[in-house]
Write a protein that holds these residues in place. Structure first.
Motif, PDB file in Angstrom:
ATOM      1  N   TYR A  44       1.028  -1.307  -0.234  1.00 52.55           N
ATOM      2  CA  TYR A  44       0.197   0.054  -0.028  1.00 52.55           C
ATOM      3  C   TYR A  44       0.858   1.288   0.073  1.00 52.55           C
ATOM      4  O   TYR A  44       0.261   2.179  -0.022  1.00 52.55           O
ATOM      5  N   GLN A  45       2.197   1.092   0.077  1.00 52.35           N
ATOM      6  CA  GLN A  45       3.059   2.423  -0.040  1.00 52.35           C
ATOM      7  C   GLN A  45       3.009   2.967  -1.498  1.00 52.35           C
ATOM      8  O   GLN A  45       2.864   2.185  -2.437  1.00 52.35           O
ATOM      9  N   ALA A  46       3.443   4.235  -1.603  1.00 53.38           N
ATOM     10  CA  ALA A  46       3.574   4.954  -2.843  1.00 53.38           C
ATOM     11  C   ALA A  46       4.431   4.317  -3.742  1.00 53.38           C
ATOM     12  O   ALA A  46       5.606   3.794  -3.345  1.00 53.38           O
ATOM     13  N   PRO A  47       4.464   4.352  -4.957  1.00 58.73           N
ATOM     14  CA  PRO A  47       5.277   3.368  -5.881  1.00 58.73           C
ATOM     15  C   PRO A  47       6.684   3.987  -5.782  1.00 58.73           C
ATOM     16  O   PRO A  47       7.678   3.164  -5.766  1.00 58.73           O
ATOM     17  N   GLU A  48       6.927   5.112  -5.461  1.00 63.66           N
ATOM     18  CA  GLU A  48       8.473   5.530  -5.313  1.00 63.66           C
ATOM     19  C   GLU A  48       9.188   4.836  -3.941  1.00 63.66           C
ATOM     20  O   GLU A  48      10.310   4.409  -4.033  1.00 63.66           O
ATOM     21  N   ILE A  49       8.415   4.512  -3.099  1.00 67.63           N
ATOM     22  CA  ILE A  49       8.739   3.899  -1.846  1.00 67.63           C
ATOM     23  C   ILE A  49       8.960   2.319  -2.265  1.00 67.63           C
ATOM     24  O   ILE A  49       9.804   1.497  -1.887  1.00 67.63           O
ATOM     25  N   GLN A  50       7.855   1.753  -2.960  1.00 64.20           N
ATOM     26  CA  GLN A  50       8.146   0.335  -3.329  1.00 64.20           C
ATOM     27  C   GLN A  50       9.058   0.144  -4.186  1.00 64.20           C
ATOM     28  O   GLN A  50       9.886  -0.888  -4.003  1.00 64.20           O
ATOM     29  N   LEU A 237      -2.237 -10.143  -5.371  1.00 59.57           N
ATOM     30  CA  LEU A 237      -1.450  -9.956  -6.499  1.00 59.57           C
ATOM     31  C   LEU A 237      -1.231 -11.464  -7.256  1.00 59.57           C
ATOM     32  O   LEU A 237      -0.911 -11.271  -8.576  1.00 59.57           O
ATOM     33  N   GLU A 238      -1.129 -12.325  -6.626  1.00 60.21           N
ATOM     34  CA  GLU A 238      -0.682 -13.642  -7.372  1.00 60.21           C
ATOM     35  C   GLU A 238      -1.993 -13.978  -8.316  1.00 60.21           C
ATOM     36  O   GLU A 238      -1.755 -14.463  -9.420  1.00 60.21           O
ATOM     37  N   HIS A 255      -2.769   1.175  -4.206  1.00 57.07           N
ATOM     38  CA  HIS A 255      -1.218   1.383  -4.538  1.00 57.07           C
ATOM     39  C   HIS A 255      -0.859   0.062  -4.766  1.00 57.07           C
ATOM     40  O   HIS A 255       0.272  -0.007  -5.498  1.00 57.07           O
ATOM     41  N   ILE A 256      -1.241  -1.119  -4.581  1.00 57.66           N
ATOM     42  CA  ILE A 256      -0.912  -2.411  -4.775  1.00 57.66           C
ATOM     43  C   ILE A 256      -0.935  -2.504  -6.579  1.00 57.66           C
ATOM     44  O   ILE A 256      -0.236  -3.358  -7.133  1.00 57.66           O
ATOM     45  N   ILE A 257      -1.822  -1.771  -7.070  1.00 59.94           N
ATOM     46  CA  ILE A 257      -1.990  -1.739  -8.587  1.00 59.94           C
ATOM     47  C   ILE A 257      -0.297  -1.402  -9.210  1.00 59.94           C
ATOM     48  O   ILE A 257      -0.317  -1.796 -10.285  1.00 59.94           O
ATOM     49  N   CYS A 284      -4.908   4.724   1.705  1.00 57.67           N
ATOM     50  CA  CYS A 284      -4.960   4.611   3.227  1.00 57.67           C
ATOM     51  C   CYS A 284      -4.380   5.993   3.609  1.00 57.67           C
ATOM     52  O   CYS A 284      -3.203   5.943   3.154  1.00 57.67           O
ATOM     53  N   PRO A 285      -4.920   6.958   4.209  1.00 54.75           N
ATOM     54  CA  PRO A 285      -4.449   8.091   4.598  1.00 54.75           C
ATOM     55  C   PRO A 285      -3.154   7.925   5.394  1.00 54.75           C
ATOM     56  O   PRO A 285      -2.467   8.670   5.667  1.00 54.75           O
ATOM     57  N   TYR A 286      -3.326   6.788   6.269  1.00 57.18           N
ATOM     58  CA  TYR A 286      -1.997   6.544   7.301  1.00 57.18           C
ATOM     59  C   TYR A 286      -0.900   6.166   6.321  1.00 57.18           C
ATOM     60  O   TYR A 286       0.149   6.538   6.507  1.00 57.18           O
ATOM     61  N   MET A 287      -1.089   5.181   5.413  1.00 58.59           N
ATOM     62  CA  MET A 287       0.027   4.535   4.771  1.00 58.59           C
ATOM     63  C   MET A 287       0.693   6.065   4.054  1.00 58.59           C
ATOM     64  O   MET A 287       1.896   5.922   3.592  1.00 58.59           O
TER      65      MET A 287
END
Ligand code: 13P
Ligand code: SF4
Length: 334
Positions: A44-50, A237-238, A255-257, A284-287
């Motif tokens: 669920y993190q932003a793409p740049e963090i993933q 995802l799988e 953000h899993i997308i 998610c506003p916390y993530m």
């Protein structure tokens, strides 16, 4: 409530604004080497963090990785209860998270004193708690579960075992239905999954008749009943990676997308809609509080950092360790 966060000291605060030309990715990579750090990120993190993380996974994968890593510092890009799990499992390591306010509505719904009173009403019940809860609630529990292992764990309990489940009422209801067990369920919800709207989902399904629907079990029953696949983030995802068809409606945090598009660039992924059909509800506003600048500063300042009394850690470790002993699986290593 016991505060498990140590904030950066006043001296660090003066250095908390970065030069506008500072190359933050370079800074993170340098500190990763210097501090022997591992960066763990939830889907669920932003793409740049993933993209900068060493390992991306669901709650179970991340707990397992935190338990087995030989890094000196764990940088947890997720929310506080996840970073607490890492500290409970690896007390000798420095565990930081980018933003100390990255909480969870499920954790907020379930204060330890209230949960103790709930527990007292059912003294002959075993307490199964979803990992999305505070260390104090974990310490009141018999076994911790995640959305990927909850059903398998419940299936291994004696059939006459009475169960309390908290704090997610939708996951609890889904598990009660799947396992045929009666459970006393705490009434918490995830503010992200709670917002998906059945009427808008049905409109989307009519407009995309060939799309398959994948949903997280934190969704209400009126969303889950339309799903072709229900499971944890990794299992979703799988599923979309292996399933036939090239269109998928995704009823979980969107953000899993990012991972879905990286793994299956030829497929189309549509975030499930909220009440007005257009809102950006699946965030998610916390993530979302975490970003690359805060990630760098957390590594540099070694704070916000998780610390907790040893007595609490030991009490929370027992049910968490029971969960880890139940199963093993790989997650996504880059
Ligand atoms: P999983 O990663 O276990 O699917 O959990 C989803 C979630 O809501 C985490 O906060
Ligand atoms: Fe909590 Fe829901 Fe956010 Fe996960 S997505 S951290 S369950 S509020």
């Amino acid at each position: 409530m016991i505060n498990t966060i140590v904030e950066a000291g006043a001296d660090a605060a003066t250095e908390n604004s970065l030069d506008p030309f500072f190359d933050v990715e370079n800074g993170i990579n340098r500190l990763r080497q210097e501090k022997n750090a591992i960066i763990l990120a939830h889907y669920y993190q932003a793409p740049e963090i993933q993209d900068i993380a060493d390992f991306i996974g669901d709650s179970l994968d991340l707990s397992r990785k935190a338990a087995e890593t030989d890094a000196d510092m764990i940088v947890f890009c997720g929310v506080k209860f996840m970073a607490e799990c890492a500290k409970i499992l690896s007390p000798e390591k420095i565990v930081v998270l980018p933003d100390s306010q990255a909480g969870c509505s499920l954790e907020d719904s379930c204060k330890p004193d209230d949960f103790q009173r709930f527990k007292d009403k059912f003294p002959d019940h075993m307490v199964l708690s979803y990992v999305n809860c505070s260390a104090e609630v974990k310490a009141l529990s018999d076994i911790i579960v995640t959305s990927s292992n909850a059903k398998a764990i419940i299936d291994q309990l004696p059939i006459d075992q009475k169960i309390i489940f908290g704090p997610d009422r939708h996951l609890g209801a889904y598990l009660a239905k799947e396992t045929g067990r009666h459970m006393e369920i705490w009434p918490g919800t995830c503010i992200v999954h709670e917002q998906f709207n059945e009427r808008e989902l049905v409109k989307l399904m009519i407009n995309h008749p060939n799309a398959s629907i994948a949903a997280h079990p934190e969704c209400p029953e009126n969303i889950l009943k339309h799903a072709d696949h229900i499971g944890s983030t990794r299992s979703i995802l799988e599923y979309v990676t292996k399933a036939g068809g090239d269109e998928f409606i995704i009823a979980t945090e969107q953000h899993i997308i990012h991972q879905m598009q990286l793994i299956s660039p030829g497929k189309t992924f549509i975030a499930a809609p909220g009440a007005d059909g257009t809102c950006n509800c699946a965030n998610c506003p916390y993530m979302a509080l975490n970003d690359l600048d805060k990630l760098y500063l957390a590594m540099k300042n070694e704070a916000p950092r998780i610390e907790m009394p040893e007595e609490l850690r030991i009490a929370a470790l027992a049910p968490l360790q029971k969960m880890l002993n139940f199963s093993s699986s790989p997650g996504a290593t880059k």
